[in-house]
Design a protein around this motif. Structure first.
Motif, PDB file in Angstrom:
ATOM      1  N   GLY A 148       0.935  -1.130   0.055  1.00 22.44           N
ATOM      2  CA  GLY A 148       0.093  -0.107  -0.103  1.00 22.44           C
ATOM      3  C   GLY A 148       0.896   1.311  -0.053  1.00 22.44           C
ATOM      4  O   GLY A 148       0.312   2.399  -0.031  1.00 22.44           O
ATOM      5  N   ASN A 149       2.164   1.025   0.131  1.00 25.48           N
ATOM      6  CA  ASN A 149       3.017   2.247   0.135  1.00 25.48           C
ATOM      7  C   ASN A 149       3.618   2.419  -1.503  1.00 25.48           C
ATOM      8  O   ASN A 149       4.313   1.298  -1.959  1.00 25.48           O
ATOM      9  CB  ASN A 149       4.230   2.160   1.006  1.00 25.48           C
ATOM     10  N   LEU A 150       3.742   3.688  -2.029  1.00 25.91           N
ATOM     11  CA  LEU A 150       4.472   3.768  -3.248  1.00 25.91           C
ATOM     12  C   LEU A 150       5.938   3.981  -3.137  1.00 25.91           C
ATOM     13  O   LEU A 150       6.401   4.977  -2.124  1.00 25.91           O
ATOM     14  CB  LEU A 150       3.898   5.002  -3.947  1.00 25.91           C
ATOM     15  N   VAL A 151       6.751   3.303  -3.653  1.00 22.27           N
ATOM     16  CA  VAL A 151       8.174   3.226  -3.242  1.00 22.27           C
ATOM     17  C   VAL A 151       9.032   3.421  -4.734  1.00 22.27           C
ATOM     18  O   VAL A 151       8.437   2.574  -5.780  1.00 22.27           O
ATOM     19  CB  VAL A 151       8.656   1.810  -2.533  1.00 22.27           C
ATOM     20  N   PRO A 152       9.993   4.215  -4.883  1.00 27.12           N
ATOM     21  CA  PRO A 152      10.520   4.466  -6.060  1.00 27.12           C
ATOM     22  C   PRO A 152      11.156   3.318  -6.683  1.00 27.12           C
ATOM     23  O   PRO A 152      11.827   2.430  -6.121  1.00 27.12           O
ATOM     24  CB  PRO A 152      11.827   5.508  -5.666  1.00 27.12           C
ATOM     25  N   LYS A 153      10.908   3.183  -8.296  1.00 24.01           N
ATOM     26  CA  LYS A 153      11.531   2.119  -8.893  1.00 24.01           C
ATOM     27  C   LYS A 153      12.262   2.607 -10.161  1.00 24.01           C
ATOM     28  O   LYS A 153      11.800   3.420 -10.756  1.00 24.01           O
ATOM     29  CB  LYS A 153      10.535   1.054  -8.964  1.00 24.01           C
ATOM     30  N   THR A 154      13.071   1.816 -10.518  1.00 27.38           N
ATOM     31  CA  THR A 154      13.903   1.869 -11.847  1.00 27.38           C
ATOM     32  C   THR A 154      13.763   0.476 -12.584  1.00 27.38           C
ATOM     33  O   THR A 154      14.204  -0.462 -11.725  1.00 27.38           O
ATOM     34  CB  THR A 154      15.114   2.683 -11.833  1.00 27.38           C
ATOM     35  N   ILE A 155      13.845   0.524 -13.747  1.00 24.20           N
ATOM     36  CA  ILE A 155      13.920  -0.994 -14.352  1.00 24.20           C
ATOM     37  C   ILE A 155      14.583  -0.690 -15.822  1.00 24.20           C
ATOM     38  O   ILE A 155      14.411   0.166 -16.499  1.00 24.20           O
ATOM     39  CB  ILE A 155      12.517  -1.593 -14.756  1.00 24.20           C
ATOM     40  N   MET A 156      15.625  -1.789 -16.082  1.00 22.19           N
ATOM     41  CA  MET A 156      16.187  -1.678 -17.478  1.00 22.19           C
ATOM     42  C   MET A 156      15.844  -3.209 -17.978  1.00 22.19           C
ATOM     43  O   MET A 156      16.410  -4.371 -17.079  1.00 22.19           O
ATOM     44  CB  MET A 156      17.629  -1.276 -17.459  1.00 22.19           C
ATOM     45  N   GLU A 157      15.444  -3.594 -19.000  1.00 25.32           N
ATOM     46  CA  GLU A 157      15.418  -4.896 -19.427  1.00 25.32           C
ATOM     47  C   GLU A 157      15.615  -5.015 -21.048  1.00 25.32           C
ATOM     48  O   GLU A 157      15.110  -4.106 -21.570  1.00 25.32           O
ATOM     49  CB  GLU A 157      13.610  -5.386 -19.238  1.00 25.32           C
ATOM     50  N   GLY A 158      15.818  -6.060 -21.219  1.00 25.53           N
ATOM     51  CA  GLY A 158      15.968  -6.385 -22.820  1.00 25.53           C
ATOM     52  C   GLY A 158      14.710  -7.311 -22.946  1.00 25.53           C
ATOM     53  O   GLY A 158      14.692  -8.333 -22.405  1.00 25.53           O
ATOM     54  N   LYS A 159      13.843  -6.806 -23.679  1.00 21.97           N
ATOM     55  CA  LYS A 159      12.694  -7.554 -24.014  1.00 21.97           C
ATOM     56  C   LYS A 159      12.738  -8.036 -25.575  1.00 21.97           C
ATOM     57  O   LYS A 159      12.751  -7.382 -26.481  1.00 21.97           O
ATOM     58  CB  LYS A 159      11.396  -6.575 -23.829  1.00 21.97           C
TER      59      LYS A 159
END
Length: 156
Positions: free
Chosen positions: A64-75
């Protein structure tokens, strides 16, 4: 006086937000009925084929808490409505927690180049495939908040 001014400002902001949302809904509805993009490009799931480098910034919903995120992926898009992550790193709240290689999911692309992308038991996104499917823009619609892009890698 300060309270009245605050109410006026908040009411104006709420009205402006509602107006922007209305314009966005009308614009999306109009483009969907056109059946093709303005440049005549007709899109489909088959146009997304090959390896893309995807990045996303946003917030994960953790308890229920919004926490910063970053994502890098090869799709790797297979051109048939399925994709698999060939590699990836997710950082949530400053902690790298997951290598996303091997995970996959499904996607759709309509004739107007809009579509969806979803991961089973994971996040969902709305997307737009640009000219020639060289770049994809997406925004998260479930499982948190985020926006990002994916760029097709040459020769893949």
């Amino acid at each position: 006086m300060k309270t009245k001014l605050t109410k006026i400002i908040m009411s104006s902001l709420a009205f402006a937000c509602a107006l922007v949302c209305l314009v966005a809904v009308i614009a999306v509805g109009t483009s969907a009925t056109a059946g093709a993009t303005a440049d005549g490009q007709v899109c489909s799931v088959g146009m997304l084929r090959g390896l893309y480098l995807a990045t996303l910034d946003g917030y994960a919903n953790i308890g229920g808490n919004l926490v910063p995120k970053t994502i890098m992926e090869g799709k790797h898009f297979n051109g048939d409505g399925t994709f698999i992550n060939t590699f990836g790193t997710v950082n949530i709240g400053g902690t790298t927690i997951l290598n996303t290689g091997g995970f996959g999911g499904t996607y759709t692309v309509a004739a107007d180049c809009t579509g969806t992308l979803s991961v089973p038991n994971g996040p969902s996104f709305n997307l737009y495939a640009g000219p020639g499917a060289q770049k994809i823009w997406f925004t998260q619609t479930a499982g948190g908040l985020g926006v990002g892009t994916a760029t097709r890698l040459p020769g893949r």
